[in-house]
Motif scaffolding. Sequence first.
Motif, mmCIF file in Angstrom:
data_model
loop_
_atom_site.group_PDB
_atom_site.id
_atom_site.type_symbol
_atom_site.label_atom_id
_atom_site.label_comp_id
_atom_site.label_asym_id
_atom_site.label_seq_id
_atom_site.Cartn_x
_atom_site.Cartn_y
_atom_site.Cartn_z
ATOM 1 N N ALA A 100 -16.220 11.558 14.641
ATOM 2 C CA ALA A 100 -16.805 12.656 15.407
ATOM 3 C C ALA A 100 -16.135 13.944 14.956
ATOM 4 O O ALA A 100 -15.020 13.929 14.444
ATOM 5 C CB ALA A 100 -16.594 12.445 16.907
ATOM 6 N N PRO A 101 -16.820 15.084 15.119
ATOM 7 C CA PRO A 101 -16.207 16.359 14.736
ATOM 8 C C PRO A 101 -14.880 16.580 15.449
ATOM 9 O O PRO A 101 -14.683 16.138 16.586
ATOM 10 C CB PRO A 101 -17.255 17.394 15.152
ATOM 11 N N ALA A 102 -13.978 17.277 14.773
ATOM 12 C CA ALA A 102 -12.656 17.521 15.356
ATOM 13 C C ALA A 102 -12.760 18.282 16.667
ATOM 14 O O ALA A 102 -12.083 17.950 17.651
ATOM 15 C CB ALA A 102 -11.791 18.286 14.354
ATOM 16 N N ILE A 103 -13.567 19.312 16.697
ATOM 17 C CA ILE A 103 -13.830 20.072 17.923
ATOM 18 C C ILE A 103 -15.308 20.444 17.930
ATOM 19 O O ILE A 103 -15.993 20.343 16.905
ATOM 20 C CB ILE A 103 -12.962 21.349 18.028
ATOM 21 N N ALA A 104 -15.799 20.895 19.060
ATOM 22 C CA ALA A 104 -17.210 21.253 19.189
ATOM 23 C C ALA A 104 -17.531 22.481 18.341
ATOM 24 O O ALA A 104 -16.646 23.275 17.997
ATOM 25 C CB ALA A 104 -17.547 21.517 20.650
ATOM 26 N N GLU A 138 -11.493 20.258 8.151
ATOM 27 C CA GLU A 138 -10.559 20.664 7.104
ATOM 28 C C GLU A 138 -9.257 21.182 7.721
ATOM 29 O O GLU A 138 -8.162 20.819 7.270
ATOM 30 C CB GLU A 138 -11.170 21.753 6.227
ATOM 31 N N ILE A 139 -9.390 22.020 8.731
ATOM 32 C CA ILE A 139 -8.205 22.555 9.401
ATOM 33 C C ILE A 139 -7.417 21.426 10.058
ATOM 34 O O ILE A 139 -6.178 21.431 10.065
ATOM 35 C CB ILE A 139 -8.599 23.611 10.442
ATOM 36 N N ALA A 173 -12.013 17.380 0.471
ATOM 37 C CA ALA A 173 -12.786 18.428 -0.187
ATOM 38 C C ALA A 173 -11.985 19.734 -0.263
ATOM 39 O O ALA A 173 -12.062 20.465 -1.257
ATOM 40 C CB ALA A 173 -14.097 18.659 0.550
ATOM 41 N N PHE A 174 -11.213 20.026 0.774
ATOM 42 C CA PHE A 174 -10.378 21.227 0.766
ATOM 43 C C PHE A 174 -9.346 21.153 -0.362
ATOM 44 O O PHE A 174 -9.163 22.105 -1.119
ATOM 45 C CB PHE A 174 -9.678 21.385 2.114
#
Length: 299
Positions: free
Chosen positions: A270-274, A146-147, A224-225
């Motif tokens: 993939a996720p933006a960051i871990a 989201e960020i 969604a945000f």
Amino acid sequence: VKDKAGWRLCFTAGIPEDAHGLLPRAARYGQWIDRIGFWRASALFLAGSVMLAFVVLRAPDWLAPNIPFSWERRLGDAMIGDFGGRFCKGPGGQQALDALVRKIDQGNPAVRVHVANIDMVNAVALPGGNIVIFQGLLKEAKSADEIAGVLGHEIGHVRKRHVVQALMRQAGMSVLLGGFGGDSGGYLNAMLAASYSREAESAADAYAIQQLRTARIAPDDTAAFFARMAKQEAKLGEAAAALGYVSSHPLSQSRERAFRQSRVAKGPYAPAIATGQWTALQGICTNDPHAEDMEDSFF
């Protein structure tokens, strides 16, 4: 008699013909308005006002790309200074944020992103490639994705020079070309209150969507945000200004739909960051040992 204060030259037998050309003409009360007529003069004033309004609204679009980035950077640095010691430096938080910025944006010159310990759901792009995320936005966000979408939107404003355009409209050309004097805090408040045009918001969304696609970050969480913010906006009505983000960013179903439809079927996302980095970013203010020393307000 010019060197004689209070002296006048009077003619008792009328003005000589040779003196007529040396005397000022009799002043008319209405001057040129009397000559062309009241209604024609009113039409000219109206046309001039419309033209001036058009120039004020549209000239920034033409002039902003030609403003030297070094000038913009100076003004942005002045605004950043107004935050004082409110930037959060919790362990690993800034490093996680920098990693997120590197993943979603490879622009040149690089943007500089900070988190401010301000409990407002908002993010703002400042001149000179500076972006500030407010702590309230991190609290509201459900994931780093989201960020990433919100941050990509603000970076889009920076890359498209929308920040300079908005500032020129809000504060005038003197802010950029007048030596950067005056109250930079006032300019910061102007940026927080400024609204971008519909075209600018759409362009920033398009930039964010493209950057998420390039970084292989799913756009679903950003959609969604926007959906959550729009629902809160609908519930609160005029009180939505308290949310911050909905007061400075137009939210609509079309924006949510644009992000959802940008998803590529079976895309290698993939996720933006871990997970650990996201945890550190969320705690960048709460885990900051200096957070308690920060003042409650800087405006």
